[in-house]
Enzyme design. Structure first.
Site, mmCIF file in Angstrom:
data_model
loop_
_atom_site.group_PDB
_atom_site.id
_atom_site.type_symbol
_atom_site.label_atom_id
_atom_site.label_comp_id
_atom_site.label_asym_id
_atom_site.label_seq_id
_atom_site.Cartn_x
_atom_site.Cartn_y
_atom_site.Cartn_z
ATOM 1 N N PRO A 29 0.811 -1.131 0.086
ATOM 2 C CA PRO A 29 -0.122 0.063 0.006
ATOM 3 C C PRO A 29 0.704 1.251 0.119
ATOM 4 C CG PRO A 29 -0.837 -1.674 1.737
ATOM 5 C CD PRO A 29 0.427 -2.261 1.166
ATOM 6 N N TYR A 175 -0.881 3.657 14.069
ATOM 7 C CA TYR A 175 -2.321 3.751 13.774
ATOM 8 C C TYR A 175 -3.089 2.934 14.879
ATOM 9 C CZ TYR A 175 -1.712 6.219 9.362
ATOM 10 O OH TYR A 175 -0.918 7.144 8.668
#
Ligand code: ADP
Ligand code: SF4
Length: 674
Positions: A29, A175
């Site tokens: 990603p 995150y």
């Protein structure tokens, strides 16, 4: 050409849970700057990667709920069913070339500012938002945790309906699931805090939930930062990072592992990392799981890729930047054309694009981000319909790119360079500390130019007006570059001054004698002044770096280099003076002013180096115009800027020659609840 059998191993299929990757090339990603607002641009970009042979192509971060809103940066969303159709465009574009489509489901926790949704952030504990003060994320209670697990599950189901094959549980880059994992950010006293088993509970539940929701047909990948580079108080590859992998070893279908903390660690520029730099932190993972492992490391050398697989470091060759610089990297190895790989130079201009909230751009690959709006393809270009000639003057990045692109289109091209060697500014800049890889901009173009019989290269050929007129080309392209200013005009100082004894960066690189103390004045704010300071300090000179900005090389915040740079200069013993502008130079000193109050102060100075603005070297172009010779300026000669902009400017000129001058397509954001 048939491919070298030693690379066959890179083209083996790899099973990932219920799906099979056609080869070992895995585009991990990465951000594009397109996000939910520009789904067609994103789909076209990913489609080109798949066409170029990446067996797995993943999206950028895709938010699972409005409590994770990264505005103004571009991110994807799977918040409701309306998000499915735009994302399906990407999955379809990837599948069209037989590759697997991965999607990185994301919740930022205390990282998400929620500027647009204006919802309070959520985190393991009450926590000041990690980037966007003065917000504070609230602590998640039991109901929040239950709801959160539902969001991941719902988003996974939507991702499956959109056609994705690999669904991520994203516990990297600080995150939310990672905030639970790390002792640094999780101080809870309940079943989700305390022991590592408790801190990993949410991650385990997310994997189980995602597998239960979509695992029958989709692979579930975990992206985990196995070392957050904060030492023993955080997750480390010799400590809790290892224990988490041991604990969850075979639960996901794939491990996508990296070093993190901040994003900048994972995508360090070439100044701060070399190819394969994460190996020492991630190599242990494969020994603890039977599931495939992928990681990144700016891999551009096929031999190094083979070595990664053969030595059991990873099962795939993970890549973000190498796939941006060359979407056709796998195809080139497959077809025995590995000499044609356009190697990433590690400059991180691509990172800047997302940090600025604009579409992806790349120094090496001018077509990146232009796939949809301009219809540019990295490997295909329209043949020029007439048999015409072009004279390109100047062999820096712009001239080389123009000659190559015009040559690919079939024009008879002559490239004339005044110097003995091609490369222009690269010949100077690539000698600075950590910037040697920048020479790849020249080297790749020279390699490709050597394959074009219709392009002739002439070094040591300074062109004047008479030479150009006599040559009589159908198209004259002036790529004569730029020079550093000597009058002090820069970002802050807009009125010219007089600094007769000052040197420019070009003077310093050319080896002009310096006497200490050296003052390097940065009113450009990109890499030059910082790199010079580093080099001169390495040479043992006493260096003071002065900037009108608040920090060293302040634009490099956007390339995720700034904090590394400032630390490096501090360690090198460079004295750093910020928020000061340059007034005047006198024997043995310069006078500076505070940019806020104007208060003046003296600074000892033996040699002053001005890294300020640049001026185009466009005399030839003006002289040609005065003689009525039509010519086009490109690159720094038109507007001094980054190498990326020079290459793009040249490519645009050459690709559009003879084409209707239509503006690029604009993508209208789909109607959404954001
Ligand atoms: P850009 O980044 O736009 O490519 P550079 O400064 O890197 O600009 O390169 C400009 C090149 O043009 C330099 O290599 C310089 O030697 C060359 N050049 C400048 N003037 C002439 C000229 N009159 N004839 C041929 N080459 C020239
Ligand atoms: Fe590599 Fe620079 Fe291109 Fe990014 S912008 S992919 S770092 S060459």
């Amino acid at each position: 050409m048939p491919r070298d059998p030693c690379y066959d191993i890179l083209f083996e299929q790899v099973r990932i849970g219920p799906v099979t990757a056609p080869n070992r090339f895995y585009q991990t990603p990465h951000a594009t700057g397109f996000g939910w607002q520009r789904p067609q641009s994103g789909a076209a970009l990913r489609g080109v990667k798949a066409e170029g042979g990446w067996g797995v192509v993943c999206t950028e971060y895709c938010s699972i709920h409005p409590t994770s809103d990264d505005s103004p940066f571009a991110f994807l969303t799977l918040w409701d069913d309306d998000d499915i159709a735009p994302l399906a465009l990407t999955a379809e574009a990837i599948h069209a070339h037989g590759s697997l489509a991965g999607i990185e489901l994301w919740h930022g926790g205390a990282h998400a500012s929620n500027r647009m949704t204006r919802l309070p952030g959520i985190a393991p504990d009450v926590q000041p938002a990690l980037y966007h003060l003065p917000t504070t994320a609230r602590a998640m209670d039991k109901a929040d945790l239950r709801a959160f697990r539902g969001w991941q599950r719902d988003a996974a189901l939507r991702a499956k309906r959109a056609g994705f094959d690999i669904i991520y549980v994203y516990a990297g880059h600080d995150y939310l699931p990672f905030q639970f994992l790390s002792r640094r950010t999780n101080h809870r006293g309940d079943a989700y805090g305390g022991s590592l088993e408790n801190r990993a509970r949410l991650l385990r539940e997310m994997i189980e939930d995602t597998k239960e929701a979509v695992g029958d047909t989709c692979a579930v990948a975990v992206r985990l930062a196995v070392d957050e580079l904060h030492g023993p108080e955080g997750i480390t590859s010799v400590g809790e990072g290892r224990e988490v992998i041991e604990m969850l070893a075979d639960l996901p279908d794939l491990w996508d592992v990296n070093v993190a903390g901040a994003l900048g660690n994972d995508s360090r520029s070439a100044r701060f990392s070399s190819e394969g730099f994460q190996e020492e932190n991630v190599a242990f993972v494969k020994g603890l799981t039977s599931k495939p492992v992928v990681s990144v490391g700016r891999f551009t050398s096929p031999d190094r890729m083979v070595s990664q697989i053969k030595r059991g470091v990873q099962d795939f060759i993970g890549a973000a930047r190498p796939s941006i610089a060359d979407p056709f990297l796998p195809a080139k190895i497959r077809d025995g054309r590995e000499d044609e790989i356009r190697e990433c130079i590690g400059c991180n201009i691509c990172r800047a694009a997302n940090n600025e909230g604009v579409g992806l751009r790349c120094t090496q690959n001018p077509t990146m981000g232009e796939e949809w709006r301009r219809g540019w393809h990295p490997e295909r270009i329209a043949v020029y319909p007439k048999r015409e000639t072009a004279l390109v003057i100047g062999g820096g990045p712009a001239g080389l790119e123009a000659a190559l692109t015009l040559g690919r289109r079939g024009l008879e091209v002559t490239l004339a360079e005044a110097g003995d060697t091609f490369g222009g500014r690269l010949l100077r800049e690539a000698t600075l500390p950590g910037l040697a890889t920048w020479m790849r901009v020249r080297d790749w173009r020279l390699t490709m130019l050597a394959k074009l019989p219709n392009v002739q290269l002439f070094p040591a050929s300074r062109m004047g007006v008479a030479d150009v007129a006599e040559f009589g080309a159908d198209h004259v392209v002036v790529a004569t570059g730029s020079r550093w200013r000597r009058d002090g005009v820069g970002v802050y100082a807009i009125r010219p001054g007089t600094f007769p004894d000052a040197l420019t960066p070009d003077d310093v690189v050319a080896g002009m004698a310096l006497s200490g103390p050296v003052v390097i004045y940065d009113d450009e704010h990109y890499f030059m002044a910082g790199a010079l300071a580093e080099r001169l300090a390495q040479q043992g000179l006493q260096v003071t770096y002065v900037t009108t900005a608040a920090v060293v090389s302040c634009w490099t915040v956007l390339t995720n280099e700034q904090d590394f740079l400032q630390a490096r200069l501090i360690r090198a013993g460079v004295r750093i003076v910020t928020l000061r502008s340059l007034n005047s130079q006198h024997k043995g000193k310069v006078m500076l002013s505070c940019v806020y109050t104007g208060r003046e102060e003296a600074l000892p100075c033996g040699t002053l180096v001005l890294a300020t603005g640049r001026l185009p070297d466009d005399t030839l172009w003006h002289d040609l115009a005065a003689q009525g010779v039509r010519a086009t300026r490109i690159g720094d000669c038109l507007a001094p800027s980054s190498i990326a902009d020079a290459v793009h400017s040249a490519h645009r000129y050459a690709r559009l020659l003879g084409e209707p001058d239509v503006p690029p397509r604009r993508e209208r954001a789909p109607e959404r609840s954001l």
